[in-house]
Design an enzyme around this catalytic site. Structure first.
Site, PDB file in Angstrom:
ATOM      1  N   THR A  13       0.810  -1.222   0.000  1.00 36.39           N
ATOM      2  CA  THR A  13       0.000   0.000   0.000  1.00 36.39           C
ATOM      3  C   THR A  13       0.837   1.264   0.000  1.00 36.39           C
ATOM      4  O   THR A  13       0.465   2.272  -0.616  1.00 36.39           O
ATOM      5  CB  THR A  13      -0.916   0.016   1.247  1.00 36.39           C
ATOM      6  OG1 THR A  13      -1.817  -1.075   1.135  1.00 36.39           O
ATOM      7  CG2 THR A  13      -1.707   1.295   1.368  1.00 36.39           C
ATOM      8  N   ASP A  57       1.574  -6.779  -4.513  1.00 37.77           N
ATOM      9  CA  ASP A  57       0.681  -6.720  -3.360  1.00 37.77           C
ATOM     10  C   ASP A  57       1.078  -7.935  -2.530  1.00 37.77           C
ATOM     11  O   ASP A  57       1.139  -9.054  -3.055  1.00 37.77           O
ATOM     12  CB  ASP A  57      -0.772  -6.830  -3.844  1.00 37.77           C
ATOM     13  CG  ASP A  57      -1.752  -6.707  -2.692  1.00 37.77           C
ATOM     14  OD1 ASP A  57      -1.577  -7.420  -1.690  1.00 37.77           O
ATOM     15  OD2 ASP A  57      -2.701  -5.913  -2.798  1.00 37.77           O
ATOM     16  N   SER A  58       1.368  -7.742  -1.252  1.00 38.43           N
ATOM     17  CA  SER A  58       1.966  -8.848  -0.497  1.00 38.43           C
ATOM     18  C   SER A  58       1.024 -10.035  -0.314  1.00 38.43           C
ATOM     19  O   SER A  58       1.460 -11.109   0.103  1.00 38.43           O
ATOM     20  CB  SER A  58       2.508  -8.358   0.846  1.00 38.43           C
ATOM     21  OG  SER A  58       1.488  -8.201   1.792  1.00 38.43           O
ATOM     22  N   SER A  59      -0.234  -9.886  -0.652  1.00 35.77           N
ATOM     23  CA  SER A  59      -1.127 -11.052  -0.620  1.00 35.77           C
ATOM     24  C   SER A  59      -0.761 -12.031  -1.731  1.00 35.77           C
ATOM     25  O   SER A  59      -1.151 -13.198  -1.689  1.00 35.77           O
ATOM     26  CB  SER A  59      -2.582 -10.621  -0.783  1.00 35.77           C
ATOM     27  OG  SER A  59      -2.918  -9.751   0.261  1.00 35.77           O
ATOM     28  N   ASP A  90      -0.074  -7.099   4.560  1.00 39.94           N
ATOM     29  CA  ASP A  90      -0.834  -8.355   4.684  1.00 39.94           C
ATOM     30  C   ASP A  90       0.027  -9.549   5.095  1.00 39.94           C
ATOM     31  O   ASP A  90      -0.389 -10.364   5.915  1.00 39.94           O
ATOM     32  CB  ASP A  90      -1.572  -8.669   3.377  1.00 39.94           C
ATOM     33  CG  ASP A  90      -2.750  -7.731   3.156  1.00 39.94           C
ATOM     34  OD1 ASP A  90      -3.142  -7.049   4.125  1.00 39.94           O
ATOM     35  OD2 ASP A  90      -3.275  -7.676   2.027  1.00 39.94           O
ATOM     36  N   THR A 165       2.419  -9.980  14.402  1.00 36.30           N
ATOM     37  CA  THR A 165       1.191 -10.434  13.765  1.00 36.30           C
ATOM     38  C   THR A 165       0.493  -9.189  13.255  1.00 36.30           C
ATOM     39  O   THR A 165       0.489  -8.169  13.946  1.00 36.30           O
ATOM     40  CB  THR A 165       0.269 -11.095  14.831  1.00 36.30           C
ATOM     41  OG1 THR A 165       0.935 -12.259  15.307  1.00 36.30           O
ATOM     42  CG2 THR A 165      -1.077 -11.471  14.302  1.00 36.30           C
ATOM     43  N   THR A 275      -1.058 -22.112  19.799  1.00 31.48           N
ATOM     44  CA  THR A 275      -2.371 -21.705  20.326  1.00 31.48           C
ATOM     45  C   THR A 275      -3.075 -20.675  19.422  1.00 31.48           C
ATOM     46  O   THR A 275      -2.419 -19.841  18.801  1.00 31.48           O
ATOM     47  CB  THR A 275      -2.271 -21.139  21.758  1.00 31.48           C
ATOM     48  OG1 THR A 275      -3.555 -20.598  22.138  1.00 31.48           O
ATOM     49  CG2 THR A 275      -1.227 -20.045  21.899  1.00 31.48           C
ATOM     50  N   GLN A 276      -4.391 -20.768  19.395  1.00 26.03           N
ATOM     51  CA  GLN A 276      -5.182 -19.779  18.650  1.00 26.03           C
ATOM     52  C   GLN A 276      -5.216 -18.431  19.376  1.00 26.03           C
ATOM     53  O   GLN A 276      -5.601 -17.420  18.796  1.00 26.03           O
ATOM     54  CB  GLN A 276      -6.622 -20.282  18.469  1.00 26.03           C
ATOM     55  CG  GLN A 276      -6.719 -21.490  17.569  1.00 26.03           C
ATOM     56  CD  GLN A 276      -8.144 -22.007  17.418  1.00 26.03           C
ATOM     57  OE1 GLN A 276      -9.101 -21.329  17.764  1.00 26.03           O
ATOM     58  NE2 GLN A 276      -8.270 -23.216  16.908  1.00 26.03           N
ATOM     59  N   CYS A 277      -4.850 -18.430  20.663  1.00 21.72           N
ATOM     60  CA  CYS A 277      -4.845 -17.162  21.404  1.00 21.72           C
ATOM     61  C   CYS A 277      -3.677 -16.310  20.919  1.00 21.72           C
ATOM     62  O   CYS A 277      -2.554 -16.805  20.805  1.00 21.72           O
ATOM     63  CB  CYS A 277      -4.636 -17.408  22.892  1.00 21.72           C
ATOM     64  SG  CYS A 277      -5.942 -18.337  23.659  1.00 21.72           S
TER      65      CYS A 277
HETATM   66  N1  ASP Z   1      -2.717  -5.642   0.263  1.00 21.41           N
HETATM   67  C1  ASP Z   1      -1.633  -4.778   0.681  1.00 21.41           C
HETATM   68  C2  ASP Z   1      -0.364  -5.596   0.738  1.00 21.41           C
HETATM   69  O1  ASP Z   1      -0.192  -6.336   1.644  1.00 21.41           O
HETATM   70  C3  ASP Z   1      -1.949  -4.193   1.986  1.00 21.41           C
HETATM   71  C4  ASP Z   1      -0.883  -3.297   2.557  1.00 21.41           C
HETATM   72  O2  ASP Z   1       0.161  -3.070   2.019  1.00 21.41           O
HETATM   73  O3  ASP Z   1      -1.148  -2.764   3.629  1.00 21.41           O
HETATM   74  O4  ASP Z   1       0.458  -5.480  -0.140  1.00 21.41           O
END
Ligand code: ASP
Length: 339
Positions: A13, A57-59, A90, A165, A275-277
């Protein structure tokens, strides 16, 4: 001589602009970012940038990107005092965790940052994040880097990378480290918490890019059925599973469930209990539901994050180690990823 910092711009972003047709955000070039922050000149540092092409985009990220970042740091290690990695939020926690394992004997700062709003927008958080990340990457005392770690700088905090995280998709405090203190707090001054920052080890800096991606996550939920559990545990080539359990590392005691886990372990699949916590640690000695897991050979992840667990497994499985040795390393901190 001027302090020199290498900025590795992977995308995210921070450098995105609005597509005039669709209105969605897409990555833009690095010059665009630098033009938005003319103040960077005031540092008097030598700033060099390398931008990924295409920007991502890091996704869309996969471990090849980690290998690329590691190689770039290796190729440029001697030339720069510090490194800033501009990265989408992400999957930043995964990347920072992975790099922490892949960089050996790191003696210089590798600071990941990004932003929630593009740098060209009026209320952007990108400017401050970039400026502070550069300042931290350049911060040395008596010839030694103050933070010789892979870390994440976001809003006003510096975290150990493999403890982070992404916990907020809306506000500027996108990251948090639930189980490890902040390495620094950023206010009028940058206050480093030296007691919790890793020491530089003596050996020569090197990288280790051998990773094995034959892993999966099994997240438990009330009502999960045998078909789902078995489908995951029987994936062809599977070598390890991060099992996200309840609370202090607890799971159902149903016979079918325990048998499926036992069967996977007997086939050599490592079951890593996380753990999920977001906060706290696995303790398989606390409840009967945890003791059973421990007794059948499930490995404790203690207070590691899922991001840390996934990347630690990828890293360890990529090394020429037998199962016992991998389990030995899972049980101890190798880069400060667990207590
Ligand atoms: N979708 C974007 C990414 O991870 C979100 C970000 O950069 O905040 O590249």
């Amino acid at each position: 001589m001027k302090t020199s910092i290498l900025i590795i711009y992977t995308g995210g972003t921070i450098g995105m602009v609005k597509d005039p047709v669709t209105g969605s955000l897409k990555p833009f070039d690095f010059d665009h970012i630098l033009k938005q922050v003319p103040e960077l000149k005031n540092f008097g540092f030598e700033l060099t940038s390398i931008a990924f092409d295409p920007l991502i985009d890091s996704s869309n990220l996969n471990p090849e990107v980690w290998i690329r970042i590691a190689n770039l740091i290796k190729e440029n290690y001697e030339k720069y005092e510090g490194f800033v990695v501009l990265h989408g939020t992400d999957t930043m926690a995964y990347s920072a965790s992975a790099l922490s394992f892949m960089l050996e004997n790191l003696g210089k700062p590798v600071v990941f940052t990004g932003s929630q709003l593009p740098i060209g927008m009026l209320r952007t958080d990108g400017k401050e994040n970039l400026i502070t990340a550069i300042e931290i990457a350049a911060d040395y005392k008596n010839g030694k880097a103050i933070v010789p770690e892979v870390c994440v700088l976001f809003e006003n905090k510096l975290f150990r990378g493999n403890r982070t995280t992404k916990h907020n998709a809306e506000y500027f405090n996108a990251f948090y480290s639930y189980n490890y203190p902040d390495l620094a707090k950023v206010g009028i001054n940058i206050h480093y918490n030296n007691a919790v920052i890793r020491n530089v080890s003596d050996g020569m800096f090197s990288i280790n890019t051998n990773l094995d991606m034959n892993i999966a996550i099994l997240k438990l939920f009330p009502g999960i059925n045998k078909q789902t559990v078995d489908a995951i545990l029987n994936i062809e080539g599977l070598r390890a599973v991060v099992m996200e359990t309840y609370g202090a590392g607890n799971a159902p005691t149903d016979e079918w469930f325990i048998d499926s886990i036992k069967d996977a372990i007997s086939r050599g699949v490592i079951i890593y209990n996380v753990t999920q916590c977001p906060s706290g640690s696995v303790n398989m000695g606390l409840y009967e539901t945890g003791v059973i897991l421990r007794d059948i050979g499930v490995v404790s992840g203690y207070d590691i994050t899922t991001e840390g667990a996934i990347t630690k497994l990828m890293f360890l499985l990529g090394q020429p180690l037998d199962s016992d040795k991998i389990i030995f390393y899972l049980n101890k901190s190798i880069k400060g990823e667990l207590c």
